[in-house]
Enzyme design. Structure first.
Site, short mmCIF file in Angstrom:
data_model
loop_
_atom_site.label_atom_id
_atom_site.label_comp_id
_atom_site.label_asym_id
_atom_site.label_seq_id
_atom_site.Cartn_x
_atom_site.Cartn_y
_atom_site.Cartn_z
N SER A 8 0.85 -1.19 0.00
CA SER A 8 0.00 0.00 0.00
C SER A 8 0.88 1.24 0.00
CB SER A 8 -0.90 0.02 1.23
OG SER A 8 -1.43 1.33 1.36
N HIS A 33 -0.90 -1.18 -4.49
CA HIS A 33 -2.22 -0.88 -3.91
C HIS A 33 -2.30 0.63 -3.63
CE1 HIS A 33 -5.90 -1.91 -1.64
NE2 HIS A 33 -5.51 -1.00 -0.76
N ASP A 35 -4.52 3.67 -2.20
CA ASP A 35 -5.66 4.00 -1.34
C ASP A 35 -6.15 5.41 -1.60
OD1 ASP A 35 -6.04 1.66 0.37
OD2 ASP A 35 -3.96 2.05 0.99
N MET A 37 -8.76 8.22 -0.66
CA MET A 37 -9.68 8.61 0.43
C MET A 37 -10.16 10.04 0.22
SD MET A 37 -7.41 7.26 3.60
CE MET A 37 -6.71 5.60 3.66
N HIS A 66 -8.05 1.29 -4.56
CA HIS A 66 -9.08 1.01 -3.55
C HIS A 66 -9.78 2.33 -3.24
CE1 HIS A 66 -9.66 -0.09 1.04
NE2 HIS A 66 -10.81 0.00 0.39
N MET A 68 -12.01 4.63 -1.40
CA MET A 68 -12.75 4.87 -0.14
C MET A 68 -13.39 6.23 -0.27
SD MET A 68 -9.82 3.33 2.34
CE MET A 68 -8.61 3.42 1.03
N MET A 137 -11.76 -5.75 4.46
CA MET A 137 -11.04 -4.80 5.31
C MET A 137 -10.86 -5.43 6.69
SD MET A 137 -10.32 -2.32 3.39
CE MET A 137 -9.43 -1.48 4.71
N ASP A 175 -6.96 -6.52 3.52
CA ASP A 175 -6.37 -5.18 3.58
C ASP A 175 -6.46 -4.61 5.00
OD1 ASP A 175 -5.40 -2.66 3.06
OD2 ASP A 175 -7.12 -2.02 1.84
C1 DX5 Z 1 -6.69 1.52 5.05
C2 DX5 Z 1 -6.12 1.18 3.71
C3 DX5 Z 1 -5.05 0.17 3.74
C4 DX5 Z 1 -3.83 0.62 4.52
C5 DX5 Z 1 -3.09 -0.60 4.95
O1 DX5 Z 1 -7.76 2.36 4.89
O2 DX5 Z 1 -7.15 0.66 2.88
O3 DX5 Z 1 -4.69 -0.22 2.43
O4 DX5 Z 1 -3.00 1.47 3.79
O5 DX5 Z 1 -2.05 -0.20 5.79
P1 DX5 Z 1 -1.41 -1.19 6.83
O6 DX5 Z 1 -0.87 -2.34 6.06
O7 DX5 Z 1 -0.34 -0.36 7.48
O8 DX5 Z 1 -2.48 -1.60 7.80
ZN ZN Z 2 -6.56 -0.22 0.92
#
Ligand code: DX5
Ligand code: ZN
Length: 215
Positions: A8, A33, A35, A37, A66, A68, A137, A175
């Site tokens: 990630s 990956h 993320d 947000m 991903h 969010m 998740m 994840d």
């Molecule tokens: C959380 C993200 C994850 C996050 C994982 O909202 O979707 O992808 O970056 O990070 P770690 O591996 O540090 O939990």
């Molecule tokens: Zn993620």
């Protein structure tokens, strides 16, 4: 057989992003990956299109975004244009999930649905046949570096059973809170893809940590 590993990039060093992208290229990792947000669906804002574009330029492995965010439908084609191959949206953010999944596939991307820790896998019963992957998740989305929620193991096993019973071609991605220590247990429970942020970028040797997580 080992799992796929998707570092990630949320935990990368954004001051030397290109170096971290190249490290992932050289490692045993399989995907990037990303993320995304929006500060609405989750209580944090990560990065947007210009940063994805910068990473895409150097990335030599598939990009897995991903989302969010609320209203993901508005931005699906932007991600396609940036070179994203795997795109997941949250079950909790999509009123017309079937339509959204068909739109992702119609753009030529692999389609996934992400489930928050409280959302049961049984709710996927009537969409599972259309999915290329499910993102379970194992932390509440929004931040890297959180602790793995143990109940997620039961969800992985249950979803594995649902997929295998029907013979669907659908990957299970886990994840949040993935570490070198719990990776094998997640694989045994039925995970196909492990996302790891802090366990890779926070390691003294990210290349070695990635190799251990991959198994
Ligand atoms: C959380 C993200 C994850 C996050 C994982 O909202 O979707 O992808 O970056 O990070 P770690 O591996 O540090 O939990
Ligand atoms: Zn993620």
């Amino acid at each position: 057989m080992s799992v796929l590993v998707a570092p990630s990039m949320l935990s990368a060093n954004f001051g030397k992003l290109d170096e971290d992208v190249k490290m992932v290229n050289e490692s045993a990792a399989d995907w990037f990956h990303l993320d995304i947000m929006d500060g609405v669906f989750v209580p944090n804002i990560s990065y947007g299109f210009p940063v994805v574009k910068a990473m895409a330029k150097s990335a030599a492995k598939p990009l897995d975004a991903h989302l969010m965010i609320v209203n993901p439908d508005k931005y699906l084609s932007n991600f396609k244009d940036l070179g994203v191959e795997w795109l997941s949206v949250h079950y909790e953010a999509c009123t017309h999930l079937h339509r959204t999944i068909q739109a992702i596939k119609g753009l030529g991307m692999k389609a996934g649905v992400a489930l928050n820790p409280h959302t049961p896998v049984s709710l996927l019963e009537d969409i599972l046949q259309d999915l290329d992957y499910v993102v379970l998740m194992s932390v509440n989305p929004g931040f890297g570096g959180q602790s793995f929620i143990e109940h997620s193991i039961d969800k992985i096993k249950k979803l594995r059973g649902m997929i295998d019973e029907k013979g669907y071609n659908c990957l299970i991605q886990v994840d949040g809170g993935v570490t070198t220590k719990n990776a094998r247990a997640l694989e045994e429970a039925g995970a196909d893809v492990l996302v790891a942020g802090s366990a890779v970028f926070g390691a003294s040797d990210p290349i070695e940590a990635t190799k251990i997580i991959k198994g």
